[in-house]
Design a protein around this motif. Structure first.
Motif, PDB file in Angstrom:
ATOM      1  N   TRP A 126       0.893  -1.182   0.314  1.00 53.63           N
ATOM      2  CA  TRP A 126      -0.041  -0.175  -0.043  1.00 53.63           C
ATOM      3  C   TRP A 126       0.899   1.171   0.217  1.00 53.63           C
ATOM      4  N   LYS A 127       0.490   2.087  -0.805  1.00 56.27           N
ATOM      5  CA  LYS A 127       1.374   3.308  -0.915  1.00 56.27           C
ATOM      6  C   LYS A 127       0.407   4.410  -0.438  1.00 56.27           C
ATOM      7  N   ASN A 128       1.025   5.345   0.576  1.00 54.28           N
ATOM      8  CA  ASN A 128       0.355   6.348   1.348  1.00 54.28           C
ATOM      9  C   ASN A 128       0.484   7.657   0.407  1.00 54.28           C
ATOM     10  N   ASN A 129      -0.121   8.764   0.968  1.00 58.10           N
ATOM     11  CA  ASN A 129      -0.009  10.086   0.368  1.00 58.10           C
ATOM     12  C   ASN A 129       1.633  10.440  -0.023  1.00 58.10           C
ATOM     13  N   LYS A 130       2.423  10.142   0.900  1.00 57.92           N
ATOM     14  CA  LYS A 130       3.908  10.546   0.876  1.00 57.92           C
ATOM     15  C   LYS A 130       4.583   9.940  -0.021  1.00 57.92           C
ATOM     16  N   GLU A 131       3.912   8.780  -0.700  1.00 56.68           N
ATOM     17  CA  GLU A 131       4.610   7.708  -1.667  1.00 56.68           C
ATOM     18  C   GLU A 131       5.364   6.700  -0.827  1.00 56.68           C
ATOM     19  N   ASP A 132       5.100   6.538   0.455  1.00 57.54           N
ATOM     20  CA  ASP A 132       5.873   5.626   1.226  1.00 57.54           C
ATOM     21  C   ASP A 132       5.160   4.437   0.914  1.00 57.54           C
ATOM     22  N   TYR A 189      -0.874  -6.978   8.550  1.00 57.43           N
ATOM     23  CA  TYR A 189       0.072  -6.381   9.361  1.00 57.43           C
ATOM     24  C   TYR A 189       1.108  -5.775   8.201  1.00 57.43           C
ATOM     25  N   GLY A 190       1.427  -4.490   8.233  1.00 58.91           N
ATOM     26  CA  GLY A 190       2.239  -3.774   7.249  1.00 58.91           C
ATOM     27  C   GLY A 190       3.702  -3.615   7.861  1.00 58.91           C
ATOM     28  N   PHE A 191       4.350  -3.226   7.161  1.00 57.43           N
ATOM     29  CA  PHE A 191       5.968  -2.652   7.725  1.00 57.43           C
ATOM     30  C   PHE A 191       6.615  -1.662   6.520  1.00 57.43           C
ATOM     31  N   LEU A 192       7.247  -0.761   7.121  1.00 51.44           N
ATOM     32  CA  LEU A 192       8.017   0.138   6.157  1.00 51.44           C
ATOM     33  C   LEU A 192       9.410   0.424   6.661  1.00 51.44           C
ATOM     34  N   TYR A 220      -9.655   2.428   5.214  1.00 47.02           N
ATOM     35  CA  TYR A 220      -9.402   3.503   4.319  1.00 47.02           C
ATOM     36  C   TYR A 220      -8.412   3.121   3.158  1.00 47.02           C
ATOM     37  N   MET A 221      -7.723   2.228   3.522  1.00 47.46           N
ATOM     38  CA  MET A 221      -6.440   1.816   2.559  1.00 47.46           C
ATOM     39  C   MET A 221      -7.082   1.183   1.312  1.00 47.46           C
ATOM     40  N   GLU A 222      -8.067   0.778   1.484  1.00 45.91           N
ATOM     41  CA  GLU A 222      -8.890  -0.282   0.399  1.00 45.91           C
ATOM     42  C   GLU A 222      -8.830   0.580  -1.030  1.00 45.91           C
ATOM     43  N   LYS A 223      -9.051   2.052  -0.892  1.00 41.88           N
ATOM     44  CA  LYS A 223      -9.370   2.931  -1.979  1.00 41.88           C
ATOM     45  C   LYS A 223      -8.063   2.888  -2.976  1.00 41.88           C
TER      46      LYS A 223
END
Length: 125
Positions: A87-93, A101-104, A122-125
């Motif tokens: 999953w990529k967030n708004n900051k492109e991470d 369970y996720g990890f960065l 909300y990550m589904e979108k």
């Protein structure tokens, strides 16, 4: 005509000409022993590592978000090369996930760390 014997226990077989085992127990025992001799299949290796990764991420992320040194969870057997999705967030991470369970991976002051999160709707979108 040659007498046939059970492939598992060696007892003489009676009945059909193509019979290989004297009963279901011997059949099961034979196949179980054979599976132990074979090298684990690729699927099993991947599946086992994913299960271990999930267990470790769950153990270190009780609150929904946490930061942990990479060396600590790698000692427990965590392998970041095995994940189910990202999953990529708004900051492109890009967060890699093992099921929910996720990890960065982050590098802070020369120390490799992982930011751990839990999947949110909300990550589904």
């Amino acid at each position: 005509m040659k007498q046939k014997t059970c492939s598992a226990c060696g007892k003489e077989l009676k009945g059909r000409s193509d019979k290989r085992f004297c009963d279901l127990h011997c059949k099961s025992t034979y196949h179980y022993r054979r599976s132990l001799e074979e090298a684990p299949r690729f699927y099993n290796k991947v599946d086992n590592q994913l299960k271990l990764n999930r267990k470790i991420l769950k153990q270190y992320n009780k609150a929904g978000k946490a930061t942990v040194r990479a060396s600590l969870i790698k000692e427990d057997g965590f392998n970041p090369n095995y994940f189910t999705h990202y999953w990529k967030n708004n900051k492109e991470d890009v967060y890699l996930f093992v099921y929910e369970y996720g990890f960065l991976k982050k590098n802070e002051h020369g120390v490799e760390k992982y930011i751990l999160i839990k999947w949110q709707d909300y990550m589904e979108k």
